[in-house]
Scaffold this active site. Structure first.
Site, short mmCIF file in Angstrom:
data_model
loop_
_atom_site.label_atom_id
_atom_site.label_comp_id
_atom_site.label_asym_id
_atom_site.label_seq_id
_atom_site.Cartn_x
_atom_site.Cartn_y
_atom_site.Cartn_z
N CYS A 182 2.07 -4.56 7.58
CA CYS A 182 0.63 -4.80 7.75
C CYS A 182 -0.14 -4.49 6.48
O CYS A 182 -0.91 -5.30 5.98
CB CYS A 182 0.09 -3.97 8.90
SG CYS A 182 0.77 -4.48 10.47
N HIS A 183 0.03 -3.28 5.96
CA HIS A 183 -0.76 -2.88 4.79
C HIS A 183 0.10 -2.28 3.71
O HIS A 183 -0.38 -1.59 2.83
CB HIS A 183 -1.87 -1.93 5.20
CG HIS A 183 -2.72 -2.49 6.29
ND1 HIS A 183 -2.47 -2.23 7.61
CD2 HIS A 183 -3.74 -3.37 6.27
CE1 HIS A 183 -3.32 -2.90 8.35
NE2 HIS A 183 -4.10 -3.60 7.57
N GLY A 184 1.43 -2.49 3.80
CA GLY A 184 2.31 -2.14 2.69
C GLY A 184 2.66 -0.67 2.55
O GLY A 184 3.01 -0.23 1.46
#
Lengths: 186, 428
Positions: free
Chosen positions: A150-152
């Site tokens: 999702c956001h690394g």
């Protein structure tokens, strides 16, 4: 006008009228009542009894070979159960704990004598996605643990946050080994 | 309030006279969007978008109430009842596509409406309250759209709910408790879906209420216009009806043509195929993205990858604060831009930065829709920094040092080239 006559009627020496007392008492009583009504209105939003009742999960871990992991379900959320290889344990132990965002050693996150069993929630501490890396062929990120798409956020082989926006290590739920091959979560 | 030369409502029919005496509702409409509302004569097509936003709200409420007749707000039934609407309900596919694409249309129209306001300085005195109410409407729209997207209970619905409600867990101390309380559980499930359905039904009517306040506040100073010069005399205005009802009708036709083309020929172009997979709490989609209208703000959320160095504020909280601040900063816009000239037409420096902001938001949008990897992370970080610089630094500085171009004497002069009143008026 008759009312004005009443309100401006006899004052006590200190300027406080009986009507002031009645006003304050009436508004206070109504206020307490209104605040009391808020309690059920707010409380109904909290988890209901049936949601809270899903307390424990037992998982057979006998078939998980070193280097493999499974996803179990606990409170409708995934739990990663991972059998770490010797190299993965060594990688996790080689990191200086103090240098981490959420300083914890592999030993802090596993049971004594069971350092190969990494059991964590499969819920990214950033915004709750399920990180990749528990199943064969999924990306494990730069640190060989888990990677949240999702956001690394990137987790290492001890499930500790190493890079990306997540603030904490993957949560370790309460669990006990009921035998060498069965673990009870919750 | 209105201008003294506004037409007065004079009902001819005895029934209308009787109604006017008992409940002057026709009078209210006449003065709000009828011949009784004098409007600057020079409005361009960007002034159509307020009415178009109102039409979108009506489309959403109509189709939404109908969809709710066939939808089941239960985690076991939601996905299948959505497919039931698509396959079995008479015209259900059309009503659902109208509703899902109606949300996108609503945001397109509202974004143009907002950027019209940015360019023409519509937020400036005496119209600050209209602007503030507009920002409130936008926030309510975002909440409504988010909860609506959760209802089909597909993969993107579920994981969108997980991520967005996860934002609240970033709040220090009470975050986790608040998160559990909002969801009614530890992860999105039936309790969350059900309350989202309830609120998704309620909020559009709250929006309708704030829209009425927005229009009420608009009618006190009257509409702004592309020159930014206030109305001075009767020759500057025309009655709303028939002049702008006709112009808005034309704009509405153009809008509906595009909207219908999408609904009928590309209904899934703006959606995500993963949302046709039933929600699975054990599997996050490989590339999780919100709907396109949230992309710029999503990019700002993801731009914060490091903890704040000195105060030790976690990156997650910074991201959440950054995302909300990106909209909250709009509340301060009327006081950040202190130039007395409203319209960007007469502000050469402001105009350049305005277009830079448009590009910046487009870049943020593109990054927000892309995977969380380089180069998109660093690009979002630069674009997010510029976004805040624009509002907090560029606007205050530009508005104090800029030399604006000369303004026309009046709207009439801007339109006709001369205004008789100009020669009579004392030099200012």
């Amino acid at each position: 006008m008759a009312q004005d006559a009443v309100t401006e009627a006899p004052e006590q020496g200190d300027g406080v009228r009986r009507r002031d007392f009645i006003n304050i008492a009436a508004v206070s009583a109504a206020g307490v009542g209104a605040a009391g009504v808020l309690v059920p209105l707010i409380s109904q939003m909290s988890p209901s009894a049936d949601v809270l009742a899903e307390s424990t999960t037992e998982v057979d871990i006998g078939a998980i070979k070193p280097g493999q992991a499974i996803k179990a379900m606990f409170r409708k959320q995934p739990v990663f159960i991972r059998n770490l290889t010797a190299k993965e344990q060594a990688d996790a132990q080689a990191v200086a704990t103090a240098s981490l965002r959420d300083p914890q050693s592999l030993e802090d996150r596993t049971k004594p004598g069971k350092a190969n069993w990494l059991i964590t929630m499969g819920v990214c501490t950033h915004l709750g996605c399920v990180p990749l890396g528990s199943a064969e062929g999924e990306p494990k990120g730069e640190f060989g643990g888990y990677f949240c798409p999702c956001h690394g956020s990137q987790y290492d082989t001890a499930g500790r946050i190493r890079k990306g926006p997540a603030p904490k290590n993957l949560e370790v739920p309460e669990y006990t080994f009921t035998s060498d091959t069965v673990v009870k979560i919750g | 309030m209105s201008f003294p030369w506004a037409n007065e409502y004079q009902p001819q029919h005895p029934l209308m006279q009787w109604l006017d005496a008992k409940l002057p509702l026709p009078r209210l409409v006449y003065n709000a969007i009828g011949a009784g509302y004098p409007v600057p004569r020079n409005l361009n097509y960007f002034w159509n978008f307020g009415v178009l936003a109102g039409v979108c709200l009506v489309i959403q409420i109509l189709t939404g109430v109908i969809l709710a007749m066939h939808y089941a707000g239960n985690a076991d039934l939601a996905f299948n009842s959505t497919e039931h609407i698509m396959r079995d309900v008479n015209w259900g596919w059309m009503l659902r596509y109208m509703h899902s694409n109606g949300a996108s249309a609503f945001f397109v129209v509202v974004y143009i409406h907002i950027f019209r306001g940015f360019f023409y300085g519509s937020y400036k005195a005496p119209r600050e309250m209209i602007w503030l109410l507009g920002v409130v409407i936008f926030l309510l729209m975002m909440a409504t759209a988010f909860m609506g997207y959760v209802l089909p209970w597909g993969q993107m619905s579920f994981w969108g709910a997980q991520v967005i409600t996860g934002l609240f867990s970033a709040i220090p101390l009470v975050g986790d408790a608040l998160h559990t309380w909002l969801l009614g559980g530890f992860a999105p499930d039936n309790a969350a879906l059900n309350r989202f359905f309830s609120l998704h039904f309620l909020l559009p009517f709250v929006i309708l209420g704030v829209v009425i306040l927005h229009i009420w506040a608009l009618h006190i100073p009257g509409s702004s216009n592309p020159t930014g010069v206030e109305v001075k005399s009767e020759s500057d205005t025309v009655p709303f009806h028939p002049y702008y009802t006709a112009k808005d009708g034309w704009g509405l036709g153009a809008f509906l043509l595009i909207y219908c083309a999408v609904v009928f020929f590309a209904p899934n172009a703006l959606g995500h195929p993963d949302n046709y997979i039933p929600a699975n709490p054990m599997q996050t989609p490989a590339h999780i993205v919100p709907e396109w209208y949230f992309w710029p703000f999503y990019a700002i959320l993801r731009a914060f990858t490091q903890n704040f160095p000195l105060l030790g504020i976690p990156a997650k909280l910074l991201g959440v604060m950054g995302m909300f601040s990106a909209i909250l900063v709009w509340f301060f816009l009327p006081w950040l831009d202190r130039s007395p000239v409203r319209s960007g037409h007469f502000r050469p420096t402001f105009r350049k930065f305005y277009w830079l902001l448009v590009i910046d938001v487009a870049v943020l949008g593109y990054c927000g829709g892309s995977p969380a990897e380089e180069p998109f992370v660093i690009i979002s970080q630069i674009a997010a920094i510029y976004y805040f610089l624009h509002f907090l630094v560029v606007l205050p500085i530009v508005s104090s040092i800029e030399q604006p171009e000369p303004l026309p004497f009046s709207i009439t002069e801007a339109v006709l080239g001369s205004d008789q009143a100009a020669s009579l008026a004392p030099a200012e």
